[in-house]
Design an enzyme around this catalytic site. Structure first.
Site, short mmCIF file in Angstrom:
data_model
loop_
_atom_site.label_atom_id
_atom_site.label_comp_id
_atom_site.label_asym_id
_atom_site.label_seq_id
_atom_site.Cartn_x
_atom_site.Cartn_y
_atom_site.Cartn_z
N ASN A 1 -29.03 39.20 -13.64
CA ASN A 1 -29.14 38.49 -12.37
C ASN A 1 -28.77 37.01 -12.57
O ASN A 1 -27.64 36.74 -12.98
CB ASN A 1 -30.48 38.72 -11.66
N ASP A 2 -29.64 36.06 -12.30
CA ASP A 2 -29.25 34.65 -12.19
C ASP A 2 -28.39 34.14 -13.35
O ASP A 2 -28.74 34.34 -14.53
CB ASP A 2 -30.50 33.75 -12.17
N PRO A 3 -27.30 33.42 -13.04
CA PRO A 3 -26.61 32.67 -14.09
C PRO A 3 -27.47 31.50 -14.54
O PRO A 3 -28.12 30.85 -13.71
CB PRO A 3 -25.33 32.19 -13.40
N SER B 1 -35.37 31.85 -15.37
CA SER B 1 -34.20 30.98 -15.22
C SER B 1 -34.47 29.53 -15.63
O SER B 1 -35.61 29.06 -15.66
CB SER B 1 -33.70 31.01 -13.78
#
Length: 599
Positions: free
Chosen positions: A84-86, A145
């Site tokens: 998912n999130d960069p 993140s």
């Protein structure tokens, strides 16, 4: 295989339980309903995957043959497992580094570590071992993140959110490379003086995450932001440090806004008002700049931003007069685009952003195919010359994948007409087109009651098959031969008193014959001058994703779609017009796209 079936059965049970628990509180089949179901489902999966019940199942499942594209797509993805999130993109000693939220044990969310890939050109990627993964008391339940900052002396450092318990208590940690001489930065160390930042008693410890890239102020202090909320008020807290180890919270948040919910994945950076180069994050206090504050709203799962001014002495950010926080504000992208993260590229002097484009099929589909999640094509970010919004555009390196090209010139499209763009691989293509029209006199009257509508609802009412005046016109992407499946990307122009209003849509409602999929009619308005009576569109078509840029990147929309007929060599591309005003294709360039080296 029995283990896989058992896991799928668990997911089906969870899905039913979550729907039953949600349907009495939220309108059935609304976006809010889908989000509520998703959140409950993810919480159940989180607890399941951190239990002992499925530890052996994970490894058994990983032995199954994954299902993925026959050739690597241009979009960043892995052959197997969930992303998912960069996180934390940086350039270091000859390589671009991209980290990302990653489950090394399966194709659903859980066991979150930081995946790590490197590239020379942001297009061809090599996957490395995870950079950080849950292993200490300060991140036992997840390495969530965060960002990376390159400190003086060319010293990278990661700041990330650690989850310390089953209550999802969140703290901010750091990690450093084990060997600065390794350009791949393969190994990272999480020192024992973590966590660096812990929420105080006045704060929400379960909504306290995603530290930003740090910037160095003229006062010699490092600053970062951390996203949060207090009840329904979205917040970004400001922290400062002289040595990057000891952090002090500012007396008040840098910015907050009522009724916007949790602010995830904040991003804060300067943009030049005049130059076409990007700016380093630490150039916050120079002249002739604007500041961008981007937040990812947990409630809607979209990325919103404002332009404004940062006042370092006051430790405040104030949006410009016409900027709006929250659901009625500007978005980076009006489609399937979330948790974006930018960085300054010191080699080409540009700011680049990525975002997570999550799957819109079912969790069972993800388990079956063995992977889930992609990152959007990297985009450059500049401020529009009008000063009212940002411009985004695919990085120039993407053009190195272009191969066979076809062109159309001065092609007229009357009402109801469409023309097929033949001679390219339409399932993996890059298309740039400029449309023109002789007059705006036939533009439909804008109904000001639509101001109260989400643009997505307006697009669903004014779809590509609904005849108009000036528009709808645009592209039919990923179309089957009989047009039973297609994803239209199009414009429709309205007359609103003394001005015209342009609506851009990427409508997935006809994208697949599968009824159970999430197929939204994504849309956004385009702030564009129509004096020359032209509109441009660029669409990047990549099997299950259509990423579109209207009017030179003023409005961007990403759609995830799952056709059953319009796949591989059976996908087609058309330009169309369904308005009474004749549309002219001034110029259309379309390329088949080669496949990069992808992880």
């Amino acid at each position: 295989m029995a283990d896989v079936q058992a896991f799928k059965a668990k997911l089906m049970t969870f899905n039913t339980e979550c729907k039953d628990k949600t349907k009495e509180k939220v309108a059935l089949n609304s976006l809010g309903y889908k989000l509520a179901v998703f959140k409950l489902l993810m919480k159940k999966i989180f607890l399941l995957l951190n239990s002992t019940e499925l530890k052996t199942l994970h490894f058994t499942f990983n032995m199954q043959e994954p299902s993925y594209f026959a050739t690597p797509p241009p979009h960043f993805q892995l052959e197997r497992n969930w992303i998912n999130d960069p996180n934390g993109p940086i350039y270091y000693n000859g390589f671009y580094h991209l980290f990302y939220q990653y489950n090394p044990e399966g194709a659903v969310w859980g066991n979150i570590a930081w995946g790590h890939s490197v590239s020379k050109d942001l297009i061809n990627w090599k996957k490395l071992e995870p950079a950080i993964f849950p292993s200490k008391i300060f991140d036992k339940y997840g390495c969530w993140s965060g960002s990376a900052t390159v400190l003086p002396g060319n010293k990278p450092i990661i700041l990330y959110t650690g989850v310390v318990d089953e209550n999802i208590t969140e703290v901010q940690n750091y990690a450093v490379p084990a060997d600065y001489s390794d350009p791949y930065l393969r190994k990272w160390i999480k020192p024992d003086n973590n966590p660096l930042i812990v929420a105080d008693k006045s704060m929400n410890t379960t909504a306290f995450r995603d530290p930003t890239t740090a910037w160095l102020g003229l006062d010699g202090l490092w600053k970062i932001l951390v996203g949060s909320r207090r009840k329904h008020r979205g917040i970004v807290y400001l922290y400062r440090s002289r040595d990057f180890m000891n952090w002090v919270k500012a007396k008040h948040p840098l910015h907050s806004s009522a009724n916007t919910g949790n602010w995830e994945c904040p991003d804060f950076f300067p943009v030049s008002l005049h130059a076409t180069n990007g700016l380093d994050t630490s150039l916050m206090e120079r002249n002739n700049i604007k500041h961008v504050l981007k937040v990812s709203l947990d409630g809607s799962r979209y990325d919103y931003y404002t332009l404004g001014t940062y006042f370092p002495q006051l430790e405040r950010y104030i949006p410009d007069k016409n900027m709006v926080d929250g659901l009625r504000g500007l978005r980076y992208d009006y489609g399937n685009f979330y948790a974006s993260k930018s960085f300054f590229d010191p080699i080409k002097k540009r700011r680049i952003t990525w975002a997570w484009a999550n799957e819109s099929d079912t969790t069972l589909d993800d388990v079956e195919k063995g992977w889930a999640g992609i990152q959007t094509i990297p985009r450059t970010i500049l401020i529009d010359p009008n000063g009212r919004q940002l411009l985004q555009w695919p990085i120039e390196e993407l053009e190195t994948l272009r191969r066979k090209k076809v062109e159309l010139h001065k092609k007229k499209l009357k009402k109801g007409e469409h023309v097929e763009v033949k001679g390219i691989a339409a399932a993996q293509a890059d298309v740039e087109v400029t449309f023109s029209f002789q007059s705006l006199d036939k533009a439909e009257k804008y109904d000001f009651s639509w101001d109260e509508l989400d643009t997505q609802k307006l697009c669903s009412q004014k779809g590509s098959t609904v005849q108009g005046g000036v528009g709808p016109f645009g592209l039919l992407t990923l179309a089957s031969q009989d047009l039973k499946e297609y994803t239209p990307v199009f414009f429709r122009i309205f007359k609103a008193n003394s001005k015209h209003v342009v609506l851009m849509c990427s409508d997935a409602s006809s994208s697949s014959l599968r009824e159970e999929l999430y197929k939204p009619s994504f849309a956004g308005f385009v702030d564009v001058d129509l004096t020359d009576k032209k509109l441009s569109l660029r669409s990047l078509i990549d099997h299950s994703v259509v990423e579109s840029f209207g009017a030179g990147g003023k409005t961007c929309i990403t759609s995830r779609v799952y056709p059953t007929l319009a796949i591989y060599e059976n996908a087609h591309l058309h330009a169309f017009n369904n308005g009474t005003e004749t549309i002219i294709i001034e110029k259309l360039d379309a390329w088949s796209m080669n496949s990069p080296q992808m992880n």
